[in-house]
Design a protein around this motif. Structure first.
Motif, PDB file in Angstrom:
ATOM      1  N   LEU A 138      71.587  59.897  44.666  1.00  0.00           N
ATOM      2  CA  LEU A 138      71.586  59.928  43.208  1.00  0.00           C
ATOM      3  C   LEU A 138      72.966  59.660  42.625  1.00  0.00           C
ATOM      4  O   LEU A 138      73.091  59.090  41.554  1.00  0.00           O
ATOM      5  N   ALA A 139      74.002  60.097  43.353  1.00  0.00           N
ATOM      6  CA  ALA A 139      75.348  59.943  42.814  1.00  0.00           C
ATOM      7  C   ALA A 139      75.714  58.462  42.688  1.00  0.00           C
ATOM      8  O   ALA A 139      76.297  58.042  41.691  1.00  0.00           O
ATOM      9  N   ALA A 174      73.905  57.128  39.729  1.00  0.00           N
ATOM     10  CA  ALA A 174      74.513  57.594  38.477  1.00  0.00           C
ATOM     11  C   ALA A 174      75.722  56.739  38.133  1.00  0.00           C
ATOM     12  O   ALA A 174      76.020  56.480  36.977  1.00  0.00           O
ATOM     13  N   GLU A 175      76.404  56.285  39.166  1.00  0.00           N
ATOM     14  CA  GLU A 175      77.640  55.553  38.929  1.00  0.00           C
ATOM     15  C   GLU A 175      77.396  54.066  38.659  1.00  0.00           C
ATOM     16  O   GLU A 175      78.044  53.456  37.828  1.00  0.00           O
ATOM     17  N   PHE A 193      68.906  60.820  33.978  1.00  0.00           N
ATOM     18  CA  PHE A 193      69.701  61.976  34.419  1.00  0.00           C
ATOM     19  C   PHE A 193      69.731  63.107  33.405  1.00  0.00           C
ATOM     20  O   PHE A 193      69.771  64.273  33.777  1.00  0.00           O
ATOM     21  N   TYR A 194      69.713  62.787  32.105  1.00  0.00           N
ATOM     22  CA  TYR A 194      69.841  63.856  31.114  1.00  0.00           C
ATOM     23  C   TYR A 194      68.516  64.198  30.431  1.00  0.00           C
ATOM     24  O   TYR A 194      68.369  65.269  29.873  1.00  0.00           O
ATOM     25  N   ALA A 238      76.429  63.057  40.805  1.00  0.00           N
ATOM     26  CA  ALA A 238      75.081  62.805  40.312  1.00  0.00           C
ATOM     27  C   ALA A 238      74.976  63.162  38.831  1.00  0.00           C
ATOM     28  O   ALA A 238      74.121  63.919  38.414  1.00  0.00           O
ATOM     29  N   ASP A 239      75.876  62.613  38.050  1.00  0.00           N
ATOM     30  CA  ASP A 239      75.918  62.870  36.618  1.00  0.00           C
ATOM     31  C   ASP A 239      76.631  61.660  36.011  1.00  0.00           C
ATOM     32  O   ASP A 239      77.839  61.507  36.174  1.00  0.00           O
ATOM     33  N   PRO A 240      75.890  60.774  35.325  1.00  0.00           N
ATOM     34  CA  PRO A 240      76.461  59.473  34.931  1.00  0.00           C
ATOM     35  C   PRO A 240      77.749  59.576  34.117  1.00  0.00           C
ATOM     36  O   PRO A 240      78.715  58.867  34.384  1.00  0.00           O
ATOM     37  N   GLU A 241      77.760  60.478  33.114  1.00  0.00           N
ATOM     38  CA  GLU A 241      78.961  60.525  32.265  1.00  0.00           C
ATOM     39  C   GLU A 241      80.145  61.077  33.032  1.00  0.00           C
ATOM     40  O   GLU A 241      81.260  60.570  32.930  1.00  0.00           O
ATOM     41  N   LEU A 242      79.894  62.107  33.805  1.00  0.00           N
ATOM     42  CA  LEU A 242      80.965  62.719  34.588  1.00  0.00           C
ATOM     43  C   LEU A 242      81.542  61.711  35.583  1.00  0.00           C
ATOM     44  O   LEU A 242      82.754  61.511  35.676  1.00  0.00           O
ATOM     45  N   THR A 243      80.652  61.030  36.312  1.00  0.00           N
ATOM     46  CA  THR A 243      81.136  60.162  37.377  1.00  0.00           C
ATOM     47  C   THR A 243      81.863  58.943  36.833  1.00  0.00           C
ATOM     48  O   THR A 243      82.764  58.403  37.445  1.00  0.00           O
ATOM     49  N   ARG A 244      81.466  58.507  35.638  1.00  0.00           N
ATOM     50  CA  ARG A 244      82.128  57.321  35.079  1.00  0.00           C
ATOM     51  C   ARG A 244      83.407  57.660  34.337  1.00  0.00           C
ATOM     52  O   ARG A 244      84.186  56.776  34.000  1.00  0.00           O
TER      53      ARG A 244
END
Lengths: 362, 337
Positions: free
Chosen positions: A235-236, A239-240, A263-264, B263-269
């Motif tokens: 998933l990571a 997400a990226e 994701f949200y 696994a968290d789009p905003e955090l990872t970007r």
């Protein structure tokens, strides 16, 4: 700089951004095995939009790799595409992939749509130097000039941050996992395809190597403007890298939406479960919840919704009727579930917690 | 110190012949207290599995000592047969690949009852069945009748790994070395397996050396414990888990944490990335002089990092770091000289 030339070429040959390069419609793939018939892909309808990065996430055995292989017609002998269509478009041309003969397929593969396979070591012939593998590839797809291929290969290898003169004369075993993955990426771009399919591009790589591959993919896509379908259980990485994410379960897509929606604001209990099950690294401790049970046997899948034996929201209707992908709130967000309102209600707690821990981090 | 249940002292392990000698583990020391979790994290080839195998007694250290309950495991001085047996039973290992680590021609009952009978934990078949049922229930494989007569190939990867856990438990170990025990298990089943491993710690007081390349798993499992980060054969940082994930001190730990996708789009970007000077992992055949991380380290100090190898030194709050820069900043420049 030759690396700049690659970028220039990318801009020049950028594909018109209007047409959807790849569409699947109600695609079914089955494997004939001794015990019966494995329905690995069950009625998948999916568009790969121009210049987008679409992630296909799901656990092992959910059919994601089969789907990828079906798109370039590289399925094993025991597999059959029993229903559906795959359409490829470039400018104003349309190709029906399922009706191509082997010569036409050869023209389609690599030139139009390249695939990078899961294991970077097994994708090479161990007794050929990188130079010869690249040349073989080019020749098989109609480029006969050795000089031209060589030149292009050197440029691409430099572009993926390898030392081109050293790498081109090396055997696969002389390269590290990350280097091999970069060589594969360079090779897949040899004939400037419009679509790139990546099967687990960063799995089995170390964290720092994984980072260089992710950064490289982001840069390649920005420079060259191809469309990317990548298959991942991680998933990571999704997400990226992803613009949109499709969650697969038991051969079908159960949720499709923008990366932030998935994701949200997940609407499917399985997607929600997956997100609950993966911790973030930085930041505070999060409670995790596992999904009970195990994925179903695809020879004899359960009736109705394939997720219902593991689902906390399952009702009688879920046991008999299979939900179809339908739009929910948000732009192009599709979910196959009868109980999206209940999932949303519970997911609100999760989101709150994620936001809290996010703020704590800042 | 003797309050450690298991302790590594200056462990060194070399492989190969005289012509091509590789030092896979180079002077690794740490101790684990009873009931504690220590995670070894690092990239492939950093020596974490070799360290785990030496702790579990599967590999003999070239140099250094492993102590179990205060007694030297490999030395001959005063070591009795009872001590050896206590160690063999007291430390068990769970391997990474549940497909390779279970005998395919034995049933689950045979796999689990053999050590029980051999070590006389049970006296007869009836007791063995009872004990095996208890173990299977503990690792969540119930109803027991569905599993006890099966062969490993009839189980899924997640179920097989549970059998591996049950097998490790047969001899009532005090310490479990879990070598990438959940890496090959699917995401949705991973948490429940980690929960089972966690429950052993709570209910039976099992001590863990948990080896993983996955920082997220390490953080989740060892939140109350410590993490040791290994790089090319040595520990570069050892700290409590919250300290390490929130405020890593060693440049390599910083690089790992900033590079790992989340696994968290905003955090990872939006994460700040530490840019390394080089992507190349040094070959074990040609290790750099001085600090082994210096060719890649963005904080490299010429004349120091490439000359003298930093020792793993305590920097307060129970953390240990092997870095000249950290030593200089925290302990003052005197300590560096």
């Amino acid at each position: 700089m030759s690396a700049n030339r690659i970028t220039e070429q990318g801009r020049a040959t950028r594909h018109s951004a209007q047409v959807v390069p790849l569409s699947m419609k109600d695609l079914w793939v089955e494997y004939e095995v001794r015990r019966g018939c494995v329905k690995a892909v069950r009625g998948v309808t999916l568009d790969l939009r121009p210049e987008e990065s679409l992630a296909l996430i799901g656990e092992s055995g959910c059919g994601k790799t089969t789907l990828g292989l079906a798109l370039v017609r590289l399925l094993a002998k025991a597999a059959r595409i029993t229903e559906g269509s795959i359409t490829y478009r470039r400018d104003d041309q349309e190709l029906d992939i399922l009706s191509l003969n082997s010569r036409e397929l050869r023209r389609f593969r690599w030139r139009e749509c390249a695939m990078v396979f899961q294991s970077a070591l097994n994708a090479f012939n161990p007794v050929l130097r990188i130079r010869d593998q690249i040349y073989d590839t080019a020749r098989a797809h109609g480029v006969t000039s050795r000089e031209e291929t060589n030149q292009r290969a050197l440029e691409l290898l430099e572009y993926v941050q390898l030392d081109p003169r050293r790498v081109i004369n090396a055997y696969p075993h002389e390269l590290s996992g990350g280097m091999r993955q970069r060589v594969l990426l360079a090779m897949s771009l040899l004939l400037s395809p419009q679509v790139l399919i990546l099967d687990e591009p960063t799995t089995a790589l170390d964290i720092l190597t994984q980072r260089t591959i992710i950064d490289l993919l982001v840069r390649l896509k920005a420079d060259l403007g191809f469309s990317m379908l990548f298959i991942s259980h991680d998933l990571a990485t999704a997400a990226e890298l992803a613009d949109r994410v499709a969650t697969m379960y038991a051969g079908g897509i159960v949720e499709l939406g923008s990366v932030n929606d998935i994701f949200y604001r997940p609407y499917h209990p399985y997607t929600l479960g997956l997100i609950h099950a993966v911790p973030t690294v930085t930041g505070d401790f999060e409670e995790l919840v596992s999904i009970p049970g195990a994925p179903p046997d695809l020879i004899d899948p359960p009736d109705g919704c394939k997720f219902h034996p593991r689902c906390p929201y399952a009702t009688e209707r879920c046991r008999v009727e299979e939900p179809q992908l339908e739009p929910v709130a948000g732009d192009g967000h599709l979910v196959a579930c009868f109980h999206t309102d209940l999932v949303r209600r519970d997911a609100a707690d999760l989101l709150q917690r994620l936001t809290d821990s996010g703020e704590a981090r800042r | 110190m003797s309050d450690y249940i298991i302790e590594a002292q200056n462990l060194v392990r070399r492989f190969g012949s005289r012509k091509s000698l590789v030092t896979a583990v180079d002077n690794v020391s740490f101790g684990i207290e009873e009931g504690e979790v220590v995670c070894l994290v690092g990239e492939s080839g950093c020596g974490k599995t070799t360290t785990g195998k030496m702790i579990a007694g599967l590999l003999k250290p070239t140099e250094g000592r492993v102590r179990y309950a205060g007694r030297d495991v490999w030395g001959d001085n005063g070591r009795s047969k009872e001590d050896r047996k206590a160690y063999r039973l007291g430390v068990q290992i769970i391997h990474q690949d549940p497909y390779a680590s279970l005998n395919p021609s034995h049933t689950i009952f045979k796999i689990l009852s053999t050590p029980l009978l051999h070590h006389r934990f049970v006296q007869n078949r009836a007791e063995a069945i009872e004990q095996v049922s208890e173990l299977l229930t503990r690792v969540g494989l119930s109803p027991v009748e569905d599993f006890i007569t099966k062969y490993p190939h009839q189980l899924s990867g997640g179920q097989r790994q549970r059998v591996s856990v049950a097998r490790a438990l047969t001899v009532k170990p005090k310490v479990i070395v879990a070598d990438e025990a959940v890496s090959m298990v699917d995401v949705s089943l991973r948490v429940s397996l980690l929960d089972i491993l966690g429950s052993l710690k709570r209910d039976l007081g099992v001590t863990y050396l948990f080896i993983t390349h996955d920082l997220a798993v390490a953080k989740f499992f060892a939140w109350a414990g410590r993490i040791a980060v290994m790089y090319v054969g040595s520990i570069v940082e050892l700290a409590s888990t919250p300290q390490l994930v929130n405020d890593p001190l060693h440049p390599y730990s910083k690089a790992l944490l900033s590079a790992v996708p989340e696994a968290d789009p905003e955090l990872t970007r939006s994460k700040e990335r530490l840019q390394l000077r080089s992507h190349d992992i040094p070959s074990l055949f040609a290790l750099p002089h001085g600090c082994r991380f210096h060719p890649r380290c963005p904080f490299f100090m010429e004349g120091l990092c490439d000359v003298k190898r930093p020792d793993l030194v305590p920097v307060g709050n129970g953390r240990w770091v092997a870095c000249h820069l950290v030593a200089r900043e925290i302990l003052g420049s005197d300590a560096v000289a």
